[in-house]
Write a protein that holds these residues in place. Structure first.
Motif, PDB file in Angstrom:
ATOM      1  N   HIS A   1      12.064  -1.848  80.251  1.00 14.43           N
ATOM      2  CA  HIS A   1      12.844  -2.001  78.997  1.00 14.43           C
ATOM      3  C   HIS A   1      12.594  -3.367  78.348  1.00 14.43           C
ATOM      4  O   HIS A   1      13.504  -4.180  78.189  1.00 14.43           O
TER       5      HIS A   1
ATOM      6  N   LEU B   1      23.562  -3.758  75.322  1.00 16.32           N
ATOM      7  CA  LEU B   1      23.381  -2.307  75.390  1.00 16.32           C
ATOM      8  C   LEU B   1      23.777  -1.743  76.757  1.00 16.32           C
ATOM      9  O   LEU B   1      23.926  -0.535  76.919  1.00 16.32           O
TER      10      LEU B   1
ATOM     11  N   LEU C   1      14.201  -6.847  65.545  1.00 18.84           N
ATOM     12  CA  LEU C   1      13.414  -6.473  66.731  1.00 18.84           C
ATOM     13  C   LEU C   1      12.337  -5.444  66.411  1.00 18.84           C
ATOM     14  O   LEU C   1      11.664  -4.947  67.314  1.00 18.84           O
TER      15      LEU C   1
ATOM     16  N   ARG D   1      14.857   5.496  73.898  1.00 20.75           N
ATOM     17  CA  ARG D   1      15.891   5.535  74.930  1.00 20.75           C
ATOM     18  C   ARG D   1      15.470   6.572  75.964  1.00 20.75           C
ATOM     19  O   ARG D   1      14.997   7.664  75.609  1.00 20.75           O
TER      20      ARG D   1
ATOM     21  N   ALA E   1      21.716  -5.081  69.962  1.00 21.55           N
ATOM     22  CA  ALA E   1      20.690  -4.037  70.106  1.00 21.55           C
ATOM     23  C   ALA E   1      20.687  -3.258  68.804  1.00 21.55           C
ATOM     24  O   ALA E   1      21.696  -3.235  68.087  1.00 21.55           O
ATOM     25  N   VAL E   2      19.568  -2.622  68.524  1.00 22.57           N
ATOM     26  CA  VAL E   2      19.572  -1.733  67.360  1.00 22.57           C
ATOM     27  C   VAL E   2      20.196  -0.394  67.746  1.00 22.57           C
ATOM     28  O   VAL E   2      20.954   0.190  66.986  1.00 22.57           O
ATOM     29  N   GLY E   3      19.903   0.086  68.966  1.00 19.73           N
ATOM     30  CA  GLY E   3      20.523   1.321  69.448  1.00 19.73           C
ATOM     31  C   GLY E   3      21.971   1.041  69.812  1.00 19.73           C
ATOM     32  O   GLY E   3      22.284  -0.024  70.341  1.00 19.73           O
TER      33      GLY E   3
ATOM     34  N   MET F   1      18.220 -11.624  67.715  1.00 21.19           N
ATOM     35  CA  MET F   1      19.215 -10.567  67.937  1.00 21.19           C
ATOM     36  C   MET F   1      20.592 -11.169  68.209  1.00 21.19           C
ATOM     37  O   MET F   1      21.604 -10.722  67.655  1.00 21.19           O
TER      38      MET F   1
HETATM   39  O1  LIG Z   1      16.688  -1.294  73.376  1.00 20.72           O
HETATM   40  C1  LIG Z   1      16.953  -2.172  72.624  1.00 20.72           C
HETATM   41  C2  LIG Z   1      17.671  -2.022  71.395  1.00 20.72           C
HETATM   42  O2  LIG Z   1      18.200  -0.936  71.092  1.00 20.72           O
HETATM   43  O3  LIG Z   1      17.775  -3.014  70.662  1.00 20.72           O
END
Ligand SMILES: O=CC(=O)O
Length: 313
Positions: free
Chosen positions: A279, A49, A97, A232, A72-74, A291
Motif C-alpha cells: 500500500h 484510512l 496524491l 482498494r 486519504a482520497v478514499g 495530504m
Molecule cells: O490509499 C490511499 C488513499 O486513499 O489516499
C-alpha cells in the motif's frame, strides 16, 4: 482536536494556530479501542484510512464533534451517512496524491509486464542464469491496450503516463469523462475486461465495487492480460484471483492493496506472476506531507465556520 496519528510539523503548526491539538501518545497508528478512548470530547478528528469511523466511534467522540478529516482520497473507512446524520462534516485529500499514485501504478505495470520482481528474486536467490534470446521475456507496452476501471483524477493521470509508453487507453466508468480528460475510449466494463491487455483499477471502494473483479470478471479477461490494483483491495476477490492465476486465465497481477490488509492472501505470496507492494500508492515524503496539510486545512476550515477545501460530497 484529536489527531489519530502524529503528523508532519507543517500540518501540526497549521492546526495549533486554530485549536488545542491532542497528539496521540504513541508513534504508530492507534488500535480501535485506543482511538475510541482518544477521541472522547473532540470537536475535530484528523484520521487515517486505517481508522474505522462508524457509529461506535462517533458515539465515543460525543455530540460536539464537527469534522472528520480523513488523510486519504478514499473514504471507505468512514460511515459518511452516520456522520451526516450527526451533522459531522467529512473531508478527504483528493488531488495531492494523484501523481504519486499514478507513478506507482506505472511502476507496477512496468514491473509485472517486464518481470522486474521475478528477476530481482532470481538474482537474490543466487540461481544460475545467463542472457539468452528467450530468457525471461515479458510483454511490450507499445500498442498494448490499457483498460482503466474508473476514470477520475488518478485514472486520467495513469492514462497520460500510459500514452507516453504508446499504450492504447480505454476506460469504464459510470459517466463519460469531462472535457479536458485525456482522450480514451469509454467502454462498458464487460467490453473493457474482454479487450484489455492490462486492466488497472482506479475506482473507489463502495458496495457496488466490492468484488467487482470476481471469478466471472477474471474469466472474461484475455489469457495474456495483467491486473493492476492501486485502488482498494476488496475491489478484487483475492481468492478468485489466485484461482484465475493458477488456472492460467490471466498472465499476472500487480497489487498494492489487499482485501484484508495488512494480510496478503497466502496463495499470492509464492507466485512469480504476481508483483506485490505494501500500500505505497501515496507514499512519497512530499505527498504524505501534502495530504496531512490538506487534511489539517479541512479540519481548520470547519472549526473556523468555513467551507473546507475538499469536502466529501
Ligand atoms: O490509499 C490511499 C488513499 O486513499 O489516499
Amino acid at each position: 482536536m484529536v489527531l489519530s496519528r502524529r503528523l508532519p510539523d507543517a500540518a501540526v503548526q497549521l492546526l495549533a494556530d486554530v485549536a488545542d491539538v491532542v497528539q496521540p501518545p504513541v508513534d504508530r497508528p492507534l488500535g480501535a479501542a485506543e482511538l475510541r478512548a482518544a477521541v472522547a470530547g473532540a470537536d475535530a478528528l484528523v484520521c487515517l484510512l486505517l481508522d474505522r469511523v462508524d457509529d461506535a466511534l462517533l458515539d465515543a467522540a460525543g455530540p460536539q464533534l464537527r469534522v472528520v478529516a480523513n488523510i486519504a482520497v478514499g473514504y471507505d473507512n468512514v460511515d459518511v451517512e452516520a456522520c451526516r446524520r450527526r451533522g459531522v462534516r467529512v473531508t478527504n485529500t483528493p488531488g495531492v496524491l494523484t501523481d504519486a499514485t499514478a507513478d506507482l501504478t506505472l511502476a507496477l505495470l512496468l514491473g509485472i509486464t517486464r518481470r522486474v520482481g521475478e528477476g530481482d528474486r532470481l538474482l537474490r536467490a543466487g540461481r544460475s542464469w545467463g542472457w539468452d534470446l528467450d530468457f525471461m521475456l515479458g510483454t511490450g507496452l507499445r500498442g498494448a491496450r490499457l483498460g482503466l476501471v474508473g476514470y477520475g483524477a488518478i485514472g486520467q493521470a495513469v492514462a497520460r503516463r500510459a500514452a507516453a509508453f504508446g499504450m492504447e487507453v480505454a476506460y469504464a466508468a459510470r459517466r463519460p469523462a469531462a472535457d479536458g480528460a485525456p482522450p480514451a475510449e469509454h467502454l462498458p466494463l464487460e467490453e473493457l475486461l474482454a479487450g484489455s491487455d492490462v486492466v488497472s483499477l482506479h475506482c473507489p471502494l463502495t458496495p457496488q465495487t466490492r468484488h467487482l473483479v470476481d471469478a466471472a470478471a477474471l474469466r472474461s479477461m484475455r489469457a495474456g492480460a495483467y491486473l493492476v490494483n492501486t485502488a482498494r483491495g476488496p475491489v478484487v476477490d483475492e481468492a478468485a484471483l489466485v484461482a484465475a492465476l493458477e488456472a492460467g486465465e490471466i498472465r499476472g497481477a500487480a497489487l498494492d492493496v489487499f482485501e484484508d490488509e495488512p494480510a496478503v492472501h497466502p496463495g499470492l505470496v509464492g507466485r512469480d506472476d504476481v508483483l506485490l507492494t505494501p500500500h505505497l500508492g501515496s507514499a512519497t515524503v512530499q505527498t504524505r506531507e501534502a495530504m496531512a496539510v490538506l487534511a489539517a486545512r479541512n479540519a481548520a476550515a470547519v472549526l473556523g465556520g468555513q467551507e473546507p477545501p475538499t469536502p466529501v460530497r
